[in-house]
Design a protein around this motif. Structure first.
Motif, short mmCIF file in Angstrom:
data_model
loop_
_atom_site.label_atom_id
_atom_site.label_comp_id
_atom_site.label_asym_id
_atom_site.label_seq_id
_atom_site.Cartn_x
_atom_site.Cartn_y
_atom_site.Cartn_z
N ARG A 1 0.87 -1.19 0.17
CA ARG A 1 -0.07 0.02 0.12
C ARG A 1 0.99 1.23 -0.09
O ARG A 1 0.93 1.92 -0.89
CB ARG A 1 -0.83 -0.09 1.12
CG ARG A 1 -1.78 1.20 1.39
CD ARG A 1 -2.71 1.22 2.33
NE ARG A 1 -3.64 0.46 2.15
CZ ARG A 1 -4.45 -0.81 2.68
NH1 ARG A 1 -3.57 -1.38 3.44
NH2 ARG A 1 -5.34 -1.52 2.15
N GLU A 2 1.70 1.51 1.04
CA GLU A 2 2.60 2.70 1.12
C GLU A 2 3.65 2.56 2.26
O GLU A 2 3.54 1.57 3.02
CB GLU A 2 1.73 3.84 1.32
CG GLU A 2 0.90 3.75 2.60
CD GLU A 2 -0.07 5.14 2.62
OE1 GLU A 2 0.05 5.99 2.28
OE2 GLU A 2 -1.14 5.01 3.78
N ARG B 1 3.96 6.06 -1.96
CA ARG B 1 3.58 4.78 -2.45
C ARG B 1 4.58 4.17 -3.67
O ARG B 1 4.29 3.06 -4.22
CB ARG B 1 2.11 4.90 -3.11
CG ARG B 1 0.96 5.26 -2.31
CD ARG B 1 -0.25 5.40 -3.22
NE ARG B 1 -1.19 5.53 -2.08
CZ ARG B 1 -2.15 4.87 -1.77
NH1 ARG B 1 -1.72 3.36 -1.97
NH2 ARG B 1 -3.16 5.00 -0.96
N GLU C 1 3.41 -0.80 4.73
CA GLU C 1 2.11 -1.18 4.97
C GLU C 1 1.55 -2.05 3.85
O GLU C 1 1.74 -1.63 2.47
CB GLU C 1 1.23 -0.07 5.10
CG GLU C 1 1.66 0.60 6.29
CD GLU C 1 0.55 1.47 6.90
OE1 GLU C 1 -0.49 1.72 5.97
OE2 GLU C 1 0.27 2.15 8.07
N GLY D 1 -1.72 -4.95 2.49
CA GLY D 1 -3.12 -5.13 2.64
C GLY D 1 -3.45 -6.31 1.90
O GLY D 1 -2.78 -6.53 0.72
N TYR E 1 -6.76 -3.78 -5.85
CA TYR E 1 -7.50 -3.20 -4.62
C TYR E 1 -7.16 -3.75 -3.55
O TYR E 1 -7.65 -5.10 -3.35
CB TYR E 1 -8.85 -2.86 -5.11
CG TYR E 1 -9.12 -2.35 -6.44
CD1 TYR E 1 -8.79 -0.85 -6.53
CD2 TYR E 1 -9.50 -2.99 -7.44
CE1 TYR E 1 -9.28 -0.19 -7.71
CE2 TYR E 1 -9.60 -2.37 -8.78
CZ TYR E 1 -9.32 -1.00 -8.85
OH TYR E 1 -9.69 -0.40 -10.06
N LEU E 2 -6.71 -3.00 -2.48
CA LEU E 2 -6.53 -3.89 -1.20
C LEU E 2 -7.54 -3.61 -0.14
O LEU E 2 -8.51 -2.58 -0.28
CB LEU E 2 -5.12 -2.97 -0.66
CG LEU E 2 -3.90 -3.25 -1.61
CD1 LEU E 2 -2.77 -2.72 -0.82
CD2 LEU E 2 -3.60 -4.81 -2.10
N ASP F 1 -8.96 -0.08 0.94
CA ASP F 1 -8.77 0.99 -0.19
C ASP F 1 -10.09 1.71 -0.38
O ASP F 1 -11.13 1.09 -0.49
CB ASP F 1 -8.20 0.54 -1.29
CG ASP F 1 -6.77 0.30 -1.39
OD1 ASP F 1 -6.15 0.67 -0.47
OD2 ASP F 1 -6.38 -0.30 -2.45
#
Length: 298
Positions: free
Chosen positions: A47-48, A56, A73, A75, A99-100, A103
């Motif tokens: 994620r980031e 990111r 991080e 997800g 897509y986590l 999100d």
């Protein structure tokens, strides 16, 4: 003065992956270029970075000029299935996954011409065209669209026709039509699905509705007479639409009789009808009814 205390690089991660750096954390020196890499586990996505830097980018490069603490991080990857329905399409922001879990995404239904969005099917529900949601599970979204009926609108002559809400409507929906004639023209009426001279006009939509606005050019009619009488004009207007039928009745004065028409109307029929096709001039001529008595001879 140069800093003699070594800067530190501290890396950690949340559940779902691991992190590495080049050079390694225990080998990096002050001023070194550093590359940190987040490595997601199967079924997870990056994620980031959080901490000293928030980004990111992966891998992420920087120069060690201070103590740096970074947390990668991750997800859980969730599925987003968008089914295509007849009559429209769906846009997703952000457009591309993965897509986590956690999100936020924006789903928007776009109607094609001749269709109207009604609601959503699948995991997503509701009647709003645009929905903002947080990914908490695998999602299946499908927008539903309704086929509309087209109002076929045309006109003859010069003028402007306005229609509330465009030409596509539900059967039974009420739409408002308004006609405004150009200078030198007049609105004559509606033809087709509805026949009326009312404007604005409310029309209830049906399958195959077709309406034509008719505008007609305006003309002048000048009527005169000699001193023998008058002319009654029906209807008496300042301007006449093309094709208007006018009745002219000659009214003789005392001791006068109507003789004939001249100008745009000829003949001696009284009353007479006259169809307006352009600017016209009509004159009524009268004659005396008195009989001339010859003078006596001597």
């Amino acid at each position: 003065m140069f800093n003699t205390v070594p800067w530190t690089l501290s890396l950690s991660n949340t559940l779902g992956g691991s992190v590495i750096s080049e050079p390694a954390t225990n080998q990096v020196k002050n001023g070194d270029p550093v590359t940190v890499i987040a490595l997601p586990s199967e079924g997870y996505g990056f994620r980031e970075w959080k901490g000293t830097f928030e980004t990111r980018s992966n891998p992420y490069e920087f120069v060690l000029e201070t103590n740096v603490t970074l947390v990668a991080e991750f997800g859980k990857i969730l599925g987003l299935t968008v089914n295509t329905a007849a009559g429209g399409k769906t846009t997703i922001i952000p457009e591309a996954g993965p897509y986590l879990e956690g999100d936020e995404i924006v789903v928007h239904a776009v109607s094609l011409e001749g269709y109207r969005f009604t609601d959503w099917s699948g995991t997503l529900s509701g009647s709003g065209e645009t929905v903002t949601l947080t990914m908490t599970e695998n999602l299946v979204v499908e927008p539903l669209f309704k086929k509309l009926q087209q109002l076929f609108l045309s006109q003859t002559g010069e003028g402007q026709v306005t229609l509330s809400g465009g030409v596509w409507h539900d059967v039974g929906e009420t739409v408002t039509l308004e006609a405004k004639a150009a200078e030198g023209w007049a609105f004559a009426g509606w033809e087709g699905t509805v026949t009326s001279t009312t404007t604005p006009l409310e029309l209830k939509m049906a399958a195959g509705s077709a309406v034509k606005a008719v505008f007609k050019k305006l003309f002048k009619l000048t009527v005169s007479s000699d001193n023998g009488g008058t002319v009654e004009v029906t209807p008496l207007l300042s301007d006449y639409m093309d094709g208007t039928v006018v009745s002219l009745a000659a009214k003789p004065g005392e001791q006068k009789r109507f003789d004939h028409w001249e100008g745009g109307l000829t003949g001696s029929l009284n009353p007479a009808t006259f169809t307006i096709t352009g600017d016209s001039v009509v004159e009524a001529l009268f004659r005396s009814t008195q009989r001339l008595i010859p003078a006596p001879t001597q």
